[in-house]
Design an enzyme around this catalytic site. Structure first.
Site, PDB file in Angstrom:
ATOM      1  N   TYR A 260     -22.190  28.698  29.187  1.00 57.10           N
ATOM      2  CA  TYR A 260     -22.853  29.914  29.671  1.00 57.10           C
ATOM      3  C   TYR A 260     -22.047  30.590  30.780  1.00 57.10           C
ATOM      4  CZ  TYR A 260     -26.643  32.772  31.675  1.00 57.10           C
ATOM      5  OH  TYR A 260     -27.407  33.796  32.158  1.00 57.10           O
TER       6      TYR A 260
ATOM      7  N   LYS B 265     -20.308  34.288  30.568  1.00 53.04           N
ATOM      8  CA  LYS B 265     -20.714  35.360  31.471  1.00 53.04           C
ATOM      9  C   LYS B 265     -19.561  35.824  32.361  1.00 53.04           C
ATOM     10  CE  LYS B 265     -25.023  35.970  30.289  1.00 53.04           C
ATOM     11  NZ  LYS B 265     -25.377  37.213  29.552  1.00 53.04           N
TER      12      LYS B 265
END
Length: 303
Positions: free
Chosen positions: A155, A159
């Site tokens: 993640y 991002k």
């Protein structure tokens, strides 16, 4: 804030932050394409918006493949005649520490967050350039991508890459009048309920409907609706000169993230051997290293 001449796609907008974004855009007059992987969830979101007088249609498909990106743009053009705003919000979590994270855990998150952002923005930009009237890219990042977060290799990596792409797009698209910005929200959602440090405050919110000031102001965490106003602003004509930026927003706090900059520099004729680095490290660099991970007030850490 008048968005009545705008048409927006919001990925992952059946619930949570995405629904808040879509609802706020519609409230200001924009027509919205809702996206979710579940038909009932997507239809319920459309019903919520239309019941309030807004305009919305749904595309049920997983974000990531180019085919989905094309369906989303096509739906905007077919139902509303154009596309002006692409908000890439869709996301999933597969949290595990590095040594337990599988290839599937990694690939699934990268596919939705990173590839999904790329494919949807690419298709949107093709349409924007065809229309010749500019456009708005609003890519959803995360503080995890800016600071890192335990158990989120996939993640945080995705991002961080989203913000890197936004900076590149800001340069590539400027002449076409297309802006590209990243928004890193912090809000009470199904995704943040799994974060242990937030658990007691989220439980408090469920019981009382409120979050304490230290969370809303110092941590910058609130409801999805607290984030949505920034999305509407960035979609508007008022934001035409803002591009390449990464915003932090949540609760009662709105802020800009800095872009990476050199913080300490040394020079050595002929380059640096390992011994040269060792000699320079305590003099120039040792007291300039930066922390990793989110930093929270002591009051929050102690609870």
């Amino acid at each position: 804030m008048d968005l009545s001449n705008k048409v927006a796609v919001v990925t992952g907008s059946g619930q949570g932050l995405g629904l808040a974004y879509a609802t706020e855009l519609a409230r200001h007059g924009a027509a919205v394409v809702i996206n979710d992987v579940d038909r009932a969830t997507a239809d319920a979101a459309v019903a919520t918006i239309t019941a309030a007088g807004g305009r919305a249609v749904a595309v049920v498909a997983p974000v990531g493949p180019t085919e989905t990106a094309r369906k989303l743009v096509a739906a905007a053009v077919e139902h509303f005649g154009r596309l002006d705003v692409m908000v890439t919000n869709a996301g999933i979590l597969r949290d595990k520490v590095l040594w337990k994270m599988t290839d599937d855990d990694f690939d699934a998150v990268i596919d939705v967050h990173l590839r999904g952002t790329f494919t949807c923005v690419r298709e949107a930009v093709l349409r924007f350039r065809e229309q010749g009237e500019g456009g708005r890219i609003i890519a959803i990042g995360s503080p995890a991508g800016q600071r890192g977060n335990f158990g989120q290799t996939n993640y945080a990596g995705a991002k961080a890459a989203v913000v890197g792409m936004v900076r590149t797009w800001a340069m590539e698209l400027q002449r076409a009048g297309i802006t590209a910005n990243a928004v890193c929200p912090v809000a009470v959602t199904a995704m943040t309920e799994t974060v242990p440090i937030f658990a007691p405050y989220i439980e408090q919110m469920k019981q009382t409907g409120e979050l304490p000031a230290v969370i809303r102001r110092e941590v910058g965490m609130g409801t999805p609706e607290d984030v949505a106003g920034l999305i509407a602003f960035l979609a508007s004509d008022d934001a035409a000169a803002i591009t390449g930026q990464a915003f932090s927003v949540g609760g009662d706090r709105l802020a800009l993230w800095s872009h990476p900059q050199l913080t300490a520099t040394a020079f050595h004729d002929g380059g640096f051997s390992a011994d040269d680095v060792a000699a320079q490290w305590p003099i120039v660099f040792a007291d300039r290293v930066e922390s990793v991970g989110e930093e929270f007030p002591e009051e929050v850490l102690a609870k």
